[in-house]
Design an enzyme around this catalytic site. Structure first.
Site, short mmCIF file in Angstrom:
data_model
loop_
_atom_site.label_atom_id
_atom_site.label_comp_id
_atom_site.label_asym_id
_atom_site.label_seq_id
_atom_site.Cartn_x
_atom_site.Cartn_y
_atom_site.Cartn_z
N ASN A 1 -20.10 -5.57 -2.66
CA ASN A 1 -20.69 -6.60 -1.79
C ASN A 1 -19.68 -7.21 -0.83
OD1 ASN A 1 -19.36 -7.96 -3.86
ND2 ASN A 1 -20.88 -9.60 -4.00
N ASP B 1 -15.31 -10.26 -13.64
CA ASP B 1 -16.16 -10.72 -12.53
C ASP B 1 -15.35 -11.69 -11.64
OD1 ASP B 1 -18.22 -11.11 -10.77
OD2 ASP B 1 -19.55 -12.15 -12.18
N HIS C 1 -21.76 -8.41 -16.85
CA HIS C 1 -21.75 -9.83 -17.26
C HIS C 1 -22.92 -10.27 -18.15
CE1 HIS C 1 -24.16 -9.93 -13.62
NE2 HIS C 1 -23.13 -9.99 -12.80
N ARG D 1 -13.09 -8.86 -2.02
CA ARG D 1 -13.52 -9.55 -0.78
C ARG D 1 -13.16 -8.85 0.53
NH1 ARG D 1 -17.22 -11.97 -3.55
NH2 ARG D 1 -16.71 -13.96 -4.51
ZN LIG Z 1 -23.30 -9.73 -10.85
#
Ligand SMILES: [Zn+2]
Length: 430
Positions: free
Chosen positions: A92, A303, A230, A62
């Site tokens: 991200n 994840d 995933h 993050r």
């Molecule tokens: Zn993903």
């Protein structure tokens, strides 16, 4: 010698094929002896398992941008507490890790924190927009081995094909979030009878499988390396199994929640169970377990996706997707796969999926074993029989969104060592 010797532990080293009680001596950053006499200080590890430090191919730290959810410091502290010595954060963030500056920033923050090694994943496209390629070359020059727009699929087959071709220049790996967005739209949970009953928009399994199939075809055509993140559906497991049988350069990961939790939990409307890809059916969970057992799925990756309570604890439809994973992955794997009746994975295979296989699949040297003289002492010590109940407030992560809160698990991390230094010792962050 000035070092120490861990005595009496069962050394389970999937990379070296070892599973026996043996002393392991460490001096400075490296293992200097396995199976010898005590050298230096004795550190009692009777009854514990000693294994290569765990390696997580898929985490969200993050930072930069969402430090209210997690920071590099808190996320890597959670990693050390979970037995991890290496993690790969996704791109991200805000700003997106699509250029050298963010790779450098995250790497520097990780070095300063010192809890575990961090290998940033670079974005495939600028701003995760799926249009122009990110600065892959500059990031590869900094040692980035894997590129992903995780969270966002690369929708365009043309862009994906170019990314695979470009990545092949450095033999790097492309990891595409496998979701055909035209089939998911505003999806809220797995598509099925239950989604109709609950009146929530469905995320059909085909959306994952169509994308995995496309990517396997494109990777094969370019001779490039593909990693499927995933994996959550039986059909995706079958596609990867077939591709591997034909010699494709593909690796795959599954998250603990996808081999333990089912879509029925969504009926509680507790947003802690909201995740992308969504929790699937019992049959899918069984297929993911089979995929781990037969090696179709190489790695267990968490994840780990922290969200602060004020975001996550909203009405289901508004809550963001994602769950914590770093501090429960080992225990969930031991409880659900190794201790299961019938057993899904041997202890050695489970540790292979948590350590050796992920390290090798991403060319991460010095992690994942083997535990042998001269190797960096990146290790985890855990008590395989200790029972504990997950307390979300006791986690090192800045967030609390674990779906395993209140669950009793078996197997607890005692200590973690990064290059001979304790990062977590006797249950406390070092
Ligand atoms: Zn993903």
């Amino acid at each position: 010698m000035s070092g120490f010797t861990l005595t009496g532990a069962r050394v389970v080293d999937p990379a070296g094929g070892r599973d026996e009680v043996a002393n392991v001596s460490i001096d400075g950053e490296i293992v200097v002896a396995v199976g010898g006499q005590v050298q230096g200080t004795r550190v009692d590890a009777d009854g514990l398992v000693l294994a290569p430090g765990l390696v997580d191919l898929h985490v969200h730290l993050r930072e930069p941008g969402r430090e209210d959810a997690e920071t590099v410091e808190s996320g890597t502290a959670a990693a050390a507490a979970g037995g991890f010595t290496a993690v790969c954060p996704m791109a991200n963030t805000d700003p997106v890790c699509d250029h050298a500056g963010v790779v450098e920033q995250v790497s520097r923050l990780a070095r300063e924190a010192g809890h575990c090694d961090v290998y940033p994943i670079g974005a495939i496209t600028r701003g995760l927009r799926g249009e122009e390629l990110a600065e892959m070359g500059a990031m590869a020059a900094q040692g980035v081995r894997c590129f992903s727009d995780d969270g966002m699929p690369v929708r365009s087959a043309q862009v994906m094909r170019r990314a695979l071709e470009y990545a092949r220049t450095w033999d790097a790996i492309i990891c595409n979030h496998a979701e055909e967005a035209a089939l998911t739209g505003p999806a809220q949970m797995n598509e099925g009878e239950l989604s109709s009953l609950l009146g929530l928009a469905g995320w059909p399994h085909e959306a994952e499988e169509v994308m995995v199939a496309r990517d396997l075809i494109l990777a094969r055509g370019r001779g490039a390396r593909l990693h499927v993140p995933h994996v959550s559906t039986a059909g995706a497991v079958d596609l990867i199994r077939d591709a591997k049988a034909r010699g494709a350069r593909v690796t795959a990961e599954a998250a603990p929640h996808h081999f333990t939790l089912v879509d029925e939990l969504v009926a509680t409307y507790d947003p802690v169970y909201k995740v992308n890809p969504p929790l699937r059916t019992k049959e899918d969970v069984e297929a993911v377990r089979c995929g781990l057992a037969d090696g179709t799925i190489d790695a267990i990756a968490t994840d780990h996706a922290p969200h602060p309570p004020e975001q996550k604890e909203q009405e289901w439809a508004h809550a963001p997707c994602g769950m914590l994973g770093l501090e429960t992955a080992l225990a969930v794997t031991l409880t659900e796969l190794v201790d299961a009746q019938p057993r899904v994975l041997t202890l050695s295979k489970a540790l292979g999926a948590l350590s050796t296989n992920p390290a090798r699949s991403r060319d991460i040297g010095g992690h994942g074993g083997p535990i042998q003289p001269g190797a960096p002492a990146n290790l985890v010590l855990f008590d395989p029989s200790q029972r504990w109940t997950v307390d979300a407030r006791a986690l090192h992560s800045r967030s609390r969104n674990t779906p395993f809160a209140g669950t009793q698990l078996r197997g607890r991390v005692i200590s973690t060592l990064l290059r001979g230094r304790f990062t977590f010792r006797d249950g406390v962050l070092a």
